[in-house]
Design a protein around this motif. Structure first.
Motif, mmCIF file in Angstrom:
data_model
loop_
_atom_site.group_PDB
_atom_site.id
_atom_site.type_symbol
_atom_site.label_atom_id
_atom_site.label_comp_id
_atom_site.label_asym_id
_atom_site.label_seq_id
_atom_site.Cartn_x
_atom_site.Cartn_y
_atom_site.Cartn_z
ATOM 1 N N THR A 1 0.811 -1.214 0.000
ATOM 2 C CA THR A 1 0.000 0.000 0.000
ATOM 3 C C THR A 1 0.850 1.271 0.000
ATOM 4 N N ALA A 2 2.172 1.125 0.084
ATOM 5 C CA ALA A 2 3.030 2.299 -0.107
ATOM 6 C C ALA A 2 3.003 2.744 -1.560
ATOM 7 N N ASP A 3 2.618 1.845 -2.446
ATOM 8 C CA ASP A 3 2.429 2.162 -3.854
ATOM 9 C C ASP A 3 1.025 2.749 -4.008
ATOM 10 N N ALA A 4 0.933 4.010 -4.395
ATOM 11 C CA ALA A 4 -0.361 4.704 -4.444
ATOM 12 C C ALA A 4 -1.348 4.003 -5.376
ATOM 13 N N LYS A 5 -0.867 3.487 -6.497
ATOM 14 C CA LYS A 5 -1.768 2.812 -7.439
ATOM 15 C C LYS A 5 -2.338 1.547 -6.817
ATOM 16 N N LEU A 6 -1.500 0.749 -6.148
ATOM 17 C CA LEU A 6 -1.982 -0.469 -5.511
ATOM 18 C C LEU A 6 -2.942 -0.158 -4.369
ATOM 19 N N ALA A 7 -2.632 0.896 -3.624
ATOM 20 C CA ALA A 7 -3.519 1.276 -2.519
ATOM 21 C C ALA A 7 -4.890 1.676 -3.050
ATOM 22 N N ARG A 8 -4.900 2.435 -4.150
ATOM 23 C CA ARG A 8 -6.169 2.838 -4.743
ATOM 24 C C ARG A 8 -6.920 1.616 -5.291
ATOM 25 N N GLY A 9 -6.206 0.714 -5.933
ATOM 26 C CA GLY A 9 -6.838 -0.485 -6.455
ATOM 27 C C GLY A 9 -7.428 -1.339 -5.349
ATOM 28 N N GLN A 10 -6.703 -1.475 -4.247
ATOM 29 C CA GLN A 10 -7.214 -2.255 -3.126
ATOM 30 C C GLN A 10 -8.482 -1.618 -2.568
ATOM 31 N N TYR A 11 -8.479 -0.306 -2.437
ATOM 32 C CA TYR A 11 -9.664 0.387 -1.926
ATOM 33 C C TYR A 11 -10.868 0.146 -2.833
ATOM 34 N N LEU A 12 -10.664 0.267 -4.140
ATOM 35 C CA LEU A 12 -11.776 0.108 -5.073
ATOM 36 C C LEU A 12 -12.289 -1.328 -5.124
ATOM 37 N N GLU B 1 -6.948 1.318 -14.166
ATOM 38 C CA GLU B 1 -5.555 0.861 -14.120
ATOM 39 C C GLU B 1 -5.181 0.420 -12.708
ATOM 40 N N ALA B 2 -5.695 1.118 -11.705
ATOM 41 C CA ALA B 2 -5.404 0.749 -10.314
ATOM 42 C C ALA B 2 -6.034 -0.598 -9.968
ATOM 43 N N ILE B 3 -7.259 -0.818 -10.418
ATOM 44 C CA ILE B 3 -7.918 -2.111 -10.200
ATOM 45 C C ILE B 3 -7.107 -3.231 -10.838
ATOM 46 N N ALA B 4 -6.664 -3.012 -12.056
ATOM 47 C CA ALA B 4 -5.867 -4.013 -12.773
ATOM 48 C C ALA B 4 -4.556 -4.289 -12.051
ATOM 49 N N SER C 1 -5.127 -17.738 -12.968
ATOM 50 C CA SER C 1 -6.426 -18.376 -13.191
ATOM 51 C C SER C 1 -6.665 -18.594 -14.680
ATOM 52 N N LYS C 2 -7.667 -19.415 -15.003
ATOM 53 C CA LYS C 2 -8.007 -19.684 -16.393
ATOM 54 C C LYS C 2 -8.778 -18.548 -17.036
ATOM 55 N N SER C 3 -9.300 -17.629 -16.218
ATOM 56 C CA SER C 3 -10.107 -16.536 -16.769
ATOM 57 C C SER C 3 -9.229 -15.370 -17.200
ATOM 58 N N ILE C 4 -8.665 -14.654 -16.216
ATOM 59 C CA ILE C 4 -7.850 -13.481 -16.567
ATOM 60 C C ILE C 4 -6.422 -13.602 -16.055
ATOM 61 N N GLY C 5 -6.069 -14.794 -15.596
ATOM 62 C CA GLY C 5 -4.768 -14.961 -14.966
ATOM 63 C C GLY C 5 -3.586 -14.632 -15.856
ATOM 64 N N ASN C 6 -3.748 -14.841 -17.162
ATOM 65 C CA ASN C 6 -2.639 -14.582 -18.078
ATOM 66 C C ASN C 6 -2.765 -13.234 -18.788
ATOM 67 N N TRP C 7 -3.763 -12.466 -18.434
ATOM 68 C CA TRP C 7 -3.900 -11.141 -19.022
ATOM 69 C C TRP C 7 -2.908 -10.184 -18.381
ATOM 70 N N SER C 8 -2.472 -9.203 -19.137
ATOM 71 C CA SER C 8 -1.629 -8.149 -18.569
ATOM 72 C C SER C 8 -2.522 -7.138 -17.852
ATOM 73 N N ALA C 9 -1.907 -6.287 -17.064
ATOM 74 C CA ALA C 9 -2.672 -5.246 -16.370
ATOM 75 C C ALA C 9 -3.377 -4.335 -17.375
ATOM 76 N N SER C 10 -2.703 -4.017 -18.466
ATOM 77 C CA SER C 10 -3.319 -3.136 -19.466
ATOM 78 C C SER C 10 -4.505 -3.823 -20.146
ATOM 79 N N GLU C 11 -4.435 -5.152 -20.320
ATOM 80 C CA GLU C 11 -5.552 -5.882 -20.917
ATOM 81 C C GLU C 11 -6.756 -5.930 -19.969
ATOM 82 N N ILE C 12 -6.487 -6.065 -18.677
ATOM 83 C CA ILE C 12 -7.586 -6.032 -17.703
ATOM 84 C C ILE C 12 -8.250 -4.657 -17.712
#
Length: 304
Positions: free
Chosen positions: A190-201, A292-295, A246-257
């Motif tokens: 959570t020191a990473d602002a993007k990850l912290a925002r993604g976790q919150y969302l 992007e934060a969610i991804a 995972s078989k669903s989105i496990g192999n997707w990149s963050a940008s693809e998500i």
């Protein structure tokens, strides 16, 4: 009867009463202190709108099969079937009689984050306050301000149709004691602002875990299986595992998500389907930085 026997009898009779009182105290509705909702200032309605879409209010509270131009009429009444019975989300439009137009911010906020209704009753966790409990008071205040701008509806949603013992609201206090928490669901940086925002969302207003995490027999999340996929609570099939690998989105990149949340297209040019259609429509209205934060958060999780 001797004095000693009277004392013993009194103790035998008193113990169940003490135990019942302690149980009631532990499981009674527990709203925030009034001060929690004071001093927040005028709502930021623009931010409230973003919270509204992140929270997916339309998906459950718009009328069933509402056309696109009626999606902001939160008339309630959609049927939500579950192993515990059938739930009908209520009218949450600003109508003063059928909706929540005569509620206060504190009443709204306690429903959102503590699962306590206007009259002090426990609310059923079909309303995802178990996730909304992580929302900040500011976001709740801003959301409340935005919702006052929406159209009114006089529709009265049906009452929940629940068999015994699930129709006993007092039991919900025990459920909350076991499962209601505002602690983080995953250990991310959570020191990473993007990850912290993604976790919150994801863990908060987005309430992704409500469908994507398997539940135990009491309806609480299974330990150690965060976002690992679950039976579809509304019918056939499964809600997919969305952790890395995972078989669903496990192999997707963050940008693809992030692109999928914006456009509804998978990297293979398939399209979003099922109940995820409404979710994707909501996510498409968020700022790109939030998608992007969610991804980023989803890619940072351990594989299930």
């Amino acid at each position: 009867m001797g004095r000693r026997r009277r004392k013993l009898l009194f103790g035998v009779l008193l113990l169940p009463a003490v135990a019942a009182g302690a149980l009631w105290w532990l499981t009674k509705p527990n709203p925030w202190d009034a001060a929690h909702w004071q001093g927040l200032g005028e709502p930021d309605v623009a931010n409230g709108e973003q919270v509204f879409w992140a929270g997916g209010c339309v998906s459950c509270h718009a009328a069933p099969r509402a056309p696109e131009d009626q999606r902001l009429v939160l008339a309630g009444g959609r049927t939500l079937k579950s192993p515990f019975g059938t739930f009908y989300p209520p009218n949450i439009s600003p109508d003063e009689t059928a909706g929540i137009g005569n509620w206060t911010l504190a009443e709204f906020g306690n429903a959102m984050t503590r699962g306590v209704g206007k009259d002090g009753e426990h609310l059923y966790p079909s309303f995802p306050y178990g996730s909304y409990s992580r929302m900040t008071a500011k976001d709740v205040n801003d959301l409340w301000g935005f919702m006052q701008t929406l159209p009114k509806s006089a529709n009265v949603a049906p009452p929940h149709d629940l068999p015994f013992p699930y129709n006993i609201r007092l039991a919900l206090g025990g459920w909350k004691l076991l499962f209601l928490t505002d602690e983080p669901r995953a250990d991310v940086n959570t020191a990473d602002a993007k990850l912290a925002r993604g976790q919150y969302l994801v863990e908060g207003p987005g309430h992704c875990g409500e469908c994507h995490t398997p539940r135990n027999a009491l309806g609480g999340f299974e330990e150690g299986r965060w976002l690992a996929g679950a039976p579809n609570p509304e019918g056939e099939g499964r809600i997919p595992d969305i952790t890395p690998g995972s078989k669903s989105i496990g192999n997707w990149s963050a940008s693809e998500i992030a692109s999928y949340l914006e456009t509804g297209f998978t990297p293979d040019f398939d399209t979003v389907g099922g109940s995820m259609v409404d979710v994707q429509k909501n996510m498409a209205k968020l700022p790109p930085a939030d998608r992007e934060a969610i991804a980023a958060y989803l890619k940072a999780l351990p594989a299930s």
